[in-house]
Structures are given as C-alpha cells and as structure tokens.
Design an enzyme around this catalytic site. Sequence first.
Site, PDB file in Angstrom:
ATOM      1  NE  ARG A  76      46.741 -23.791  22.258  1.00 57.79           N
ATOM      2  CZ  ARG A  76      47.624 -24.013  23.234  1.00 57.79           C
ATOM      3  NH1 ARG A  76      48.499 -25.011  23.140  1.00 57.79           N
ATOM      4  NH2 ARG A  76      47.652 -23.234  24.301  1.00 57.79           N
ATOM      5  CG  HIS A  79      46.298 -21.452  16.187  1.00 60.96           C
ATOM      6  ND1 HIS A  79      46.978 -20.335  15.780  1.00 60.96           N
ATOM      7  CD2 HIS A  79      45.085 -21.360  15.600  1.00 60.96           C
ATOM      8  CE1 HIS A  79      46.199 -19.597  14.978  1.00 60.96           C
ATOM      9  NE2 HIS A  79      45.059 -20.206  14.847  1.00 60.96           N
ATOM     10  NE  ARG A 116      50.565 -22.178  22.321  1.00 57.50           N
ATOM     11  CZ  ARG A 116      50.038 -22.675  21.192  1.00 57.50           C
ATOM     12  NH1 ARG A 116      49.099 -22.020  20.561  1.00 57.50           N
ATOM     13  NH2 ARG A 116      50.461 -23.828  20.693  1.00 57.50           N
ATOM     14  CG  ASN A 152      45.327 -15.681  12.971  1.00 56.89           C
ATOM     15  OD1 ASN A 152      45.737 -16.315  13.943  1.00 56.89           O
ATOM     16  ND2 ASN A 152      44.428 -16.152  12.144  1.00 56.89           N
ATOM     17  CG  HIS A 343      36.864 -18.096  25.106  1.00 60.55           C
ATOM     18  ND1 HIS A 343      36.233 -17.501  24.034  1.00 60.55           N
ATOM     19  CD2 HIS A 343      35.939 -18.916  25.659  1.00 60.55           C
ATOM     20  CE1 HIS A 343      34.999 -17.938  23.952  1.00 60.55           C
ATOM     21  NE2 HIS A 343      34.787 -18.803  24.926  1.00 60.55           N
ATOM     22  NE  ARG A 362      38.268 -16.702  16.777  1.00 59.29           N
ATOM     23  CZ  ARG A 362      39.236 -15.803  16.963  1.00 59.29           C
ATOM     24  NH1 ARG A 362      39.092 -14.575  16.481  1.00 59.29           N
ATOM     25  NH2 ARG A 362      40.332 -16.112  17.630  1.00 59.29           N
ATOM     26  CE1 TYR A 366      38.010 -19.406  19.013  1.00 63.20           C
ATOM     27  CE2 TYR A 366      40.196 -19.606  19.965  1.00 63.20           C
ATOM     28  CZ  TYR A 366      39.384 -19.310  18.887  1.00 63.20           C
ATOM     29  OH  TYR A 366      39.934 -18.927  17.694  1.00 63.20           O
ATOM     30  NE  ARG A 373      44.053 -26.610  24.331  1.00 61.00           N
ATOM     31  CZ  ARG A 373      45.074 -26.110  25.015  1.00 61.00           C
ATOM     32  NH1 ARG A 373      46.215 -26.772  25.071  1.00 61.00           N
ATOM     33  NH2 ARG A 373      44.969 -24.947  25.634  1.00 61.00           N
TER      34      ARG A 373
END
Length: 719
Positions: A76, A79, A116, A152, A343, A362, A366, A373
């Site tokens: 990532r 993060h 996570r 966060n 997301h 955002r 995502y 990724r």
Amino acid sequence: MAQKPNDKPANENKKTENLAPHTENSDEQFLTTNQGVRINDNQNSLKAGDRGPTLMEDFIFREKITHFDHERIPERIVHARGAGAHGYFQVYESMAEYTKAGFLQDPSVQTPVFVRFSTVVGFRGSTDLARDARGFAVKFYTEEGNYDLVGNNIPVFFIQDSIKFPDLVHAVKPEPHHEIPQASAAHDTFWDFISLMPESMHMIMWAMSDRAIPRSYRMMEGFGVHTFRFVNAEGKARFVKFHWKPLLGVHAVAWDEAQKISGKDPDFHRRDLWEAIEAGSYPEWELGVQIVEEEDEHKFDFDLLDPTKIIPEELVPVKRIGKMVLNRNPDNFFAETEQVAFHPGHVVPGIDFTNDPLLQGRLFSYTDTQLKRLGGPNFHEIPINRPVAPVHNNQRDGHMRQTINKGRTSYEPNSMRGGCPFQAKMSEGGFASYAERIDAPKVRARSESFMDFYSQATLFYNSQSEAEKTHIMEALRFELGMVEIEAIRERMLSHLKEVDESLAQQVAEGLGLKVPAQPKEPLNQSIPADADPESYQPRRRKPMIEKSEALSMANTAKDSIKTRMVAILAADGVNEDELTQMQKALEAEGAMTKIVAPHLGTIKASGGTEFKVEKSFLTGTSVVFDAVYVPGGTQSVDTLLGVPKAIHFLNEAYLHCKPIAASEEGKKLLLATYFTKKVSGESTPVDAGLLLEQNPESFIKAMAQHRFWEREKEGKVPA
Ligand code: HDD
C-alpha cells in the site's frame, strides 16, 4: 441476518463460513503440484545425470520457481504496515430513528467484521512504534453488502482537499534521493510542506501528542474523521461522525520507550494484538456517533465539511450505539490482512456521504489503488473481500475471474432472462443516494468557512494535561530538531505561536532559535494562482468552548489492568509465597506476568517449586512491559544485585514512569537503582507508582493508572 447459531464456536460466523471453502490445510496430506499431482522428490531438480544441467522439462521445478518469482505485490502506498483481526459488531438498540442500515437495527444480530490497524508512513517491514497516525479500518460484512469505515486513531486530517494528498504523502515518505528516513516524519520535506500548509496545524498537534505512540492497537480510539450522513427509512438525513471507544481506555508509551521498542521489538503492536486474541482477552470497542440535524449544519464555529475539525463532545455528545469484539486471528497474513481492500465508498443503504472535499477525493482513490495493488478489477472476489450478501450483476471477465456466471445475458435491460438481475426498489433494499440539493457554479476554490486553521489546534493543546503538553513540546523539539533547514524551523515556530505562545517559546528554546516576530514569508501557500490572497488568510473564530475533556488521555478509563504485562524480576531462591501471591492476584485481574531472570530455563523458588523463566535479561527488556515487580528471597535478590541489566531494567521502567512494586526484601534491589533516594525515603514527594511492600491490591490500583508522568519532572534518570 448474520446471526451466530448457538452450536458454533463463538468466533465463527457467516464470514467464517464464506471463507471456509477457500482455506487449505496440509495436515496429513501429500505434497502436490498446483495441478494436484503428488510430488515424489522436492529436494532435487531433474537433471541430465546427477552432475548435469537441469532439464527444461522439469515442470515441478518450473512451477515452484515461477510462483516464487511472482510472490510479491505492491505494498500500500500509505498504511503499508498493518495487522488485522476478525470479529463481530452488535448494536445495543435499534437505530431505526436515524438510519435504515440493516446492521444497526437488531440488537440480537452479530455482524462479522474484519479490522486492519496500520501505521501510515512506514514500509511493510518498518516498525510499529513510529510516531504516526494509526489506520483503523473496519469492514462490516452486512446482509446488505460490505460497509467499510476506513478511519484513523486521530479524528482530523492534515489537509482539507484530496488534491493535496499526493503532495502530503510525497513530503512525508522518505526523501526521494536517498530514501531516508524510514517510517518517520522527522525530516525536511515533511516539515517544509507542513510549514506552508497552516490547515494541517490541528492534525500536527495530535500527531505530536502521545496519541501517535499508542501502547496498543487495543488501547486507541478510532474515528471516521469525515462527517457522513445517516438516512432513515423515511428518507430523513442527519449528519453523523463515527467514533470507536476502546473499553481498555486510551493509553500511550513514552517517546524514549517507543524508540527503544522499535529496536527491541518492531512487531510490538501486532504481537500484542495477536497474543491478546490468542489468550482470549478479546479487544473491544464501542461504536459512538455524534448526530447533528441537517438544519443545525451552520450552528458551529467551524464547517462540518472540513476534515481538519472535530465536533467537541461537549457540543454534541457521543452516543454509544454498539460494541465490536475482535475474537479471531487471521489464518494467513497475506491472504487476509494484505489482500483486504477497504474503501470509504463501500456503503450500505442508510449511510451516505457529505461534500467534504477530502472524502469526495477518497471515493475515487481507493478502487484505483486496489486495481494496481491487487492486479485487476476482480479484487472483490478475493475471499477476504467477498461480501456475505449475494452478488449478481452483469460485470464479466477480467484477470483472475473466479465467478462462473451462468446464462447468455450479461446486459440489462434484457428480455431473454426476464430482465434479471433486476434493480431493487428502495423498499427492497436498493441503494439510492441522498438527494441533496446542489445549485452552485463550478469553481476551483475553498470555502472561507474552512479558513480557521488555528482555533481547534489551540483547543486541543489547551485541553491537554501538563504532562501531555510537555510531551507535545518535546516531540516538536525532536521532529524540528531533525530538520536541517533553519527557515523551515522558523516557519513552524510562527505557526506554533498562533497555536500557543508559550509552546512556541519552549520549542524555540530547544531549537536555539527565537520565535519570529513576523513571519518572513506568507505562511499559507496553498492559494490558487488567480485567487485573492485576502480570502485565503487564516481567520480565527471565537471558539464555542475553551477546553474539551475528551481530548486529553489523562481523562481516559483507568479502571482495569486487563492484559497489562508485568515483569517479575527473580532468580533462584525467590520467595515462593510472595511470588505466587502476586502472580495470582494480578492474573485474577486479567493481567499477564512473565518471569525475567538471569538465564532462561527454570528457577528454583524457596519452597522448591521450579518456575519457568519467560525472558532472560538478554531477551527481555523493560520497554515491552507495563509494570515491574521484585519479590524477595535473599539468594534471588543478591543474585540480581550482581546483574547490571537487572538494575538497568528497573531504572528504565522508572524513567518511563511505570508502576514498580517490591516486597520488603525485594526493596533491597531497588536501593541499587538510580531512584534509590525515593526508595529510602530520602527524597520527596512520595511516588504513588512506587510500591514498597508486598501489597497486590495497591499494585493493581497503581497499574490501572498506567503511568506516573510526574516523575518526568525529576528528569535525571540515566536509562
Ligand atoms: Fe487513505 C489507505 C485512512 C485520506 C488514499 N487510508 C488507507 C487506510 C486507512 C486510511 C486506514 C488503510 C486501509 C487498509 O488497512 O487497507 N485515509 C484514511 C483517512 C483519511 C485518508 C482516515 C482522511 C480522513 N486516503 C486519504 C486520501 C486519499 C487516500 C485523501 C487520496 C485521495 N488511503 C488512500 C489509498 C490507500 C489508503 C492510496 C492506500 C492503500 C489503500 O488505499 O488501500 O487509496
């Protein structure tokens, strides 16, 4: 709904069932190729003669090496380093008045989750204890589809508009010419950027506070950051901010300690999370919401759409609406924790967005990042990302497609399949965006209501305890001390002056600088080329409150020692009664104890019992413990007196303000430490974290306080 049938283990749920067909267990099985052919020799490649070249024909070799060559995927971009866990969420009472979201209706329903936690800046192999924000991303596998709350542990963000995100991340990541430093914001490019972005000042206060060095993922808050919308079945919308409140309270380590943990155990947080779950001490958070009526949108001294602002809890209380419990570790780090794709745009009916410009950006980023990724548009089919709700649509093909879609039609409308799959009415659970009225010119601009950069930074600072303020000052001295360009330091001092004069003064002293009377250059350079700079000048609004209790960790829950790790310093001949009495009392309160001794193996106590040694002074270190206890036993104490690392262990625990207890005889060891005068009573005041008699009850009370920061004022412990 995703209810857990009674005959199943508590940590099994609909998502576990959904993962089951994809899990593999090699117990009692033959080794095979990926084609299922049993392998007879996994030690030698196929050769022309036993000293000859390897043959191209060797499909076993080719398959094994090819797979290995392709094992890595991009980490990532932010993060990258994280740890995950499974669990469930359960609402306390129906939230139907506010939202129609199915998982927030029925208190008897447990919705599976995967969470996570992460650091932001460091690479995958960096350290857990970097000074950084922590990611707190929750995927709810609801019956109506996946809902992701991607937050966060800090309730605000550095920037107000997503278009600045690449700049922020480029500035904070290691510098591009030599890729230094790792997992740290303490370098020129970060502070250069920040010093020109006054909107970041509130977040900077949080990032310099102890929130950025948590004791454990299990002891930090989580925040959705943006203002979202709740929408009920009647279509009525309200603004909502999300909070996660840890039941163990919010606790941190000391900065010196964080730096040492980074060397001694860079996996400290992921180990802590893993071990707590394995031990059955399941981490728990309550989900809180702050709800604001749409008509109250403009009642505050800040803009609800501005992600650099909080709604102080004194203005809108946090209503705790449910509980999340993490009760199962992942089976495979890569398959689950690495491949999970969050997301903020994964929402369910009843939850919707606002026009917060950071959130809006955002919503694009995502999916885009997962394509890179995870390698293609079918990442939603990776087991950890699959919803427990059925998926039917006309999307087809693409790399690594797993689903075998039956039938001739992959378009809509169609008549050949009776129109299926068909659209759902809102009454059938179909998602319909909240019909917010928008009538505005298309402009690249920022609202003037976003221009108050300092008031909430000041509110945060003013709300801190004395020790917390000192920590912020020291963190700033450290970070800016690592900056080489003086002009950057000076610009930062000008901003700090706006937050709090005395803070700026103290930081300046540490840097050997003076707080500039007037900044040499404009401090806000995020101004569009054609804009009138006047309208981009910071403006202070009169704050609605001066202080907010909820912002200080000093006011957190301090009523439990559950899962705290206690070091018991001992050697052969340790007083068995004292040792077992203390161990039992601590463990009865849910704490964990480990014997630290001069050597591994076992030690023989005074009563003849052998005790397992968990750590030697070589493999153990005070920084991974919450408290220290020294039992008596002449032989044990005399042995430890001859072990310099045992004395260092105590000095360091004292430096980091941890509770330390000793029995009458154990006290002899404490007299050999740097804080001997505190032990002998020669120096006052009495230290409430230093327990000098065998009294488990007082030790437990002291441990629940977590740390005794007032010791820091003594400032002369050489550890
Ligand atoms: Fe982000 C990952 C949280 C702003 C773009 N973000 C990511 C993760 C968390 C957050 C917790 C890790 C999820 C996981 O564990 O896989 N991000 C936030 C918060 C923000 C925020 C709380 C501000 C309120 N992020 C933000 C912006 C952008 C991104 C403004 C871009 C416009 N974030 C990403 C990303 C990541 C990501 C590049 C990297 C890996 C990933 O998404 O899956 O897309």
